[in-house]
Design a protein around this motif. Structure first.
Motif, PDB file in Angstrom:
ATOM      1  N   VAL A 326       0.859  -1.183   0.000  1.00 20.83           N
ATOM      2  CA  VAL A 326       0.000   0.000   0.000  1.00 20.83           C
ATOM      3  C   VAL A 326       0.895   1.232   0.000  1.00 20.83           C
ATOM      4  O   VAL A 326       1.846   1.323   0.785  1.00 20.83           O
ATOM      5  CB  VAL A 326      -0.932   0.028   1.228  1.00 20.83           C
ATOM      6  N   GLY A 327       0.605   2.174  -0.884  1.00 19.85           N
ATOM      7  CA  GLY A 327       1.392   3.401  -0.950  1.00 19.85           C
ATOM      8  C   GLY A 327       0.660   4.445  -1.736  1.00 19.85           C
ATOM      9  O   GLY A 327      -0.554   4.341  -1.967  1.00 19.85           O
ATOM     10  N   CYS A 328       1.427   5.449  -2.184  1.00 20.51           N
ATOM     11  CA  CYS A 328       0.776   6.523  -2.918  1.00 20.51           C
ATOM     12  C   CYS A 328       1.598   6.971  -4.111  1.00 20.51           C
ATOM     13  O   CYS A 328       1.148   6.875  -5.246  1.00 20.51           O
ATOM     14  CB  CYS A 328       0.511   7.700  -1.986  1.00 20.51           C
ATOM     15  N   VAL A 343      -0.516  -4.098  -5.606  1.00 19.02           N
ATOM     16  CA  VAL A 343      -0.316  -2.751  -5.062  1.00 19.02           C
ATOM     17  C   VAL A 343      -1.672  -2.048  -4.981  1.00 19.02           C
ATOM     18  O   VAL A 343      -2.448  -2.082  -5.937  1.00 19.02           O
ATOM     19  CB  VAL A 343       0.642  -1.922  -5.946  1.00 19.02           C
ATOM     20  N   LEU A 344      -1.939  -1.418  -3.841  1.00 22.46           N
ATOM     21  CA  LEU A 344      -3.092  -0.540  -3.698  1.00 22.46           C
ATOM     22  C   LEU A 344      -2.581   0.881  -3.491  1.00 22.46           C
ATOM     23  O   LEU A 344      -1.848   1.150  -2.533  1.00 22.46           O
ATOM     24  CB  LEU A 344      -3.953  -0.956  -2.498  1.00 22.46           C
ATOM     25  N   PHE A 361      -4.436   2.559 -15.791  1.00 26.09           N
ATOM     26  CA  PHE A 361      -4.724   2.195 -14.409  1.00 26.09           C
ATOM     27  C   PHE A 361      -5.867   3.079 -13.888  1.00 26.09           C
ATOM     28  O   PHE A 361      -5.650   4.123 -13.301  1.00 26.09           O
ATOM     29  CB  PHE A 361      -3.482   2.397 -13.531  1.00 26.09           C
ATOM     30  N   HIS A 362      -7.075   2.635 -14.115  1.00 23.66           N
ATOM     31  CA  HIS A 362      -8.239   3.410 -13.686  1.00 23.66           C
ATOM     32  C   HIS A 362      -8.875   2.819 -12.434  1.00 23.66           C
ATOM     33  O   HIS A 362      -9.875   3.339 -11.949  1.00 23.66           O
ATOM     34  CB  HIS A 362      -9.296   3.450 -14.798  1.00 23.66           C
ATOM     35  N   ASP A 363      -8.310   1.726 -11.910  1.00 27.26           N
ATOM     36  CA  ASP A 363      -9.003   1.009 -10.850  1.00 27.26           C
ATOM     37  C   ASP A 363      -8.382   1.213  -9.476  1.00 27.26           C
ATOM     38  O   ASP A 363      -8.615   0.432  -8.564  1.00 27.26           O
ATOM     39  CB  ASP A 363      -9.043  -0.490 -11.174  1.00 27.26           C
ATOM     40  N   ASN A 364      -7.569   2.265  -9.283  1.00 22.10           N
ATOM     41  CA  ASN A 364      -7.105   2.574  -7.936  1.00 22.10           C
ATOM     42  C   ASN A 364      -8.286   3.089  -7.116  1.00 22.10           C
ATOM     43  O   ASN A 364      -9.203   3.710  -7.656  1.00 22.10           O
ATOM     44  CB  ASN A 364      -5.999   3.635  -7.977  1.00 22.10           C
TER      45      ASN A 364
END
Length: 424
Positions: A326-328, A343-344, A361-364
């Motif tokens: 998990v990160g940003c 990865v989230l 990547f549209h599913d974050n």
């Protein structure tokens, strides 16, 4: 066939300022050794004595030392400094290590000694040698560039990684950062080797004197990641029934133009951290930012100190042992992507313009509620990729291979440096 390493052959003089430099430079040195460069032709020296550089316990530095390239640390010479340094790295108590580190770098170490040492090494290097450092526009680097030119050589920059964002949603702050493209006061580099094509334009504006090339990321080359896995084996999981989650805790802001700018929503960041820590189906480990956290983040982190790992524990090993990361916005997340680790991203908790949507990547998660729902799915169903494989490969092709077909990135860096010495 290995080169003989004759005294008159050009040397490769690498500099270290911070362990982030080690992340990016060690694989390039490894590439030179793989291509037959004699270890006697490679010198690796500490320019600024940063407390994050721990040569006695860093497996990457030990890996190079076993092949004949030892990190030179003039600031640690002397029995007292060596004794305090040993305490700072090997004392069983975290408190003792922290106090010893402060004593060493506040009272005993002077950075000028290292500069004198490095300058003498450059001035005595064979004709045509290379000086290789990170992307630091300091007066010291410009002094060293002049010295390497006197030896008929060149100064090469390997900038730290890349950004997983393209700016800031705050127009005022975005203007401050994006406007930082004016040429530096004096010529600093002859060659700048960046990871991605996007980085080339800004570097050419700031350093019109330099040759700038996008080379991909040696740090996240799958061949080097495989080598790292042998140096940093994943810790054995004590509870395989729970989801092992690693949270990369990025720094939330920066001081610029006389004020503090916050580009992460720290409340949302710690809301996610708290949910992870309290989730009955999760074992959480927290890795802080290499450059430290804000004062507010430090205070909020105190209740979770037992779950926070020390800086000396390499992120690669933590990612290896994690079921989910998990990160940003940290570039270290590319380690997880390159190894197809789930990865989230807390994209909803940032004011950065993230780069992932152009790659599909549209599913974050777009909210805390979506984050918890995705997390519950991962806990229930185990190790899921969470993203489309084709989109993932497009992301890797850009950031690891600089939009070139997959290749040995480490070897391409080493070959380029060797060719520079041959044309000097």
């Amino acid at each position: 066939m290995s080169e003989l390493g004759r005294p008159d052959q050009p040397h490769f003089l690498f500099l270290a300022r911070h362990f982030n430099d080690i992340d990016h430079i060690v694989p390039v040195i490894w590439g030179l050794l793989r291509r037959g460069t004699a270890p006697e032709r490679i010198r690796y020296m500490v320019l600024y004595p940063d407390p994050s550089i721990e040569p006695g316990i860093d497996p990457r530095l030990d890996f190079l030392a076993r092949q004949g390239v030892r990190l030179e640390t003039p600031h640690l010479r002397g029995a007292l400094r060596q004794a305090v340094f040993t305490l700072s790295t090997k004392a069983p108590s975290r408190l003792v290590r922290r106090k010893a580190r402060k004593l060493l770098h506040r009272k005993l170490v002077r950075s000028g000694n290292n500069m004198d040492y490095v300058l003498e090494a450059v001035r005595s290097a064979p004709h045509g040698s290379l000086l290789v450092s990170d992307h630091c526009n300091s007066p010291e680097i410009r002094t060293l560039r002049k010295a390497i030119h006197e030896r008929g050589g060149s100064n090469v920059a390997l900038p730290h990684g890349f950004q997983l964002h393209t700016g800031f949603t705050d127009p005022e702050f975005d203007a401050l950062t994006s406007g930082n493209s004016d040429p530096v006061p004096e010529p600093t580099f002859d060659h700048i080797l960046v990871c991605t094509p996007q980085q080339c334009d800004s570097q050419r504006l700031r350093h019109p004197e330099a040759t700038v090339r996008a080379m991909g990321s040696a740090r996240f080359d799958p061949l080097w990641l495989k080598q790292l896995s042998s140096l940093y084996p994943a810790a054995q999981q004590k509870d395989s029934q729970k989801l092992h989650v690693l949270m990369i805790l990025e720094k939330g802001g920066i001081d610029m133009a006389g004020r503090h700018w916050e580009f992460l929503d720290i409340d949302e960041q710690f809301r996610a951290l708290r949910h992870l820590a309290e989730h009955p189906g999760i074992i959480l480990r927290i890795k802080g930012n290499a450059r430290g956290l804000s004062h507010r983040q430090g205070k909020l982190l105190r209740p979770y100190r037992s779950r926070t790992v020390e800086d000396s524990i390499h992120t690669h090993a933590l990612i290896s042992g994690a079921d989910l990361v998990v990160g940003c916005c940290s570039s270290v997340l590319m380690d997880a992507y390159a190894r197809s680790k789930p990865v989230l991203l807390l994209e909803y908790a940032t004011r950065l313009k993230m780069v992932f949507k152009p790659f599909g990547f549209h599913d974050n998660p777009h909210s805390f509620q979506e984050f918890t729902a995705r997390l519950d799915t991962a806990v229930e169903h185990g190790n899921e990729t969470l993203y489309d494989g084709g989109r993932l490969q497009t992301l890797i092709d850009y950031y690891v291979y600089a939009n070139e077909p997959p290749h040995d990135v480490v070897d391409s860096y080493a070959r380029y440096l060797q060719e520079l010495t041959e044309t000097s």
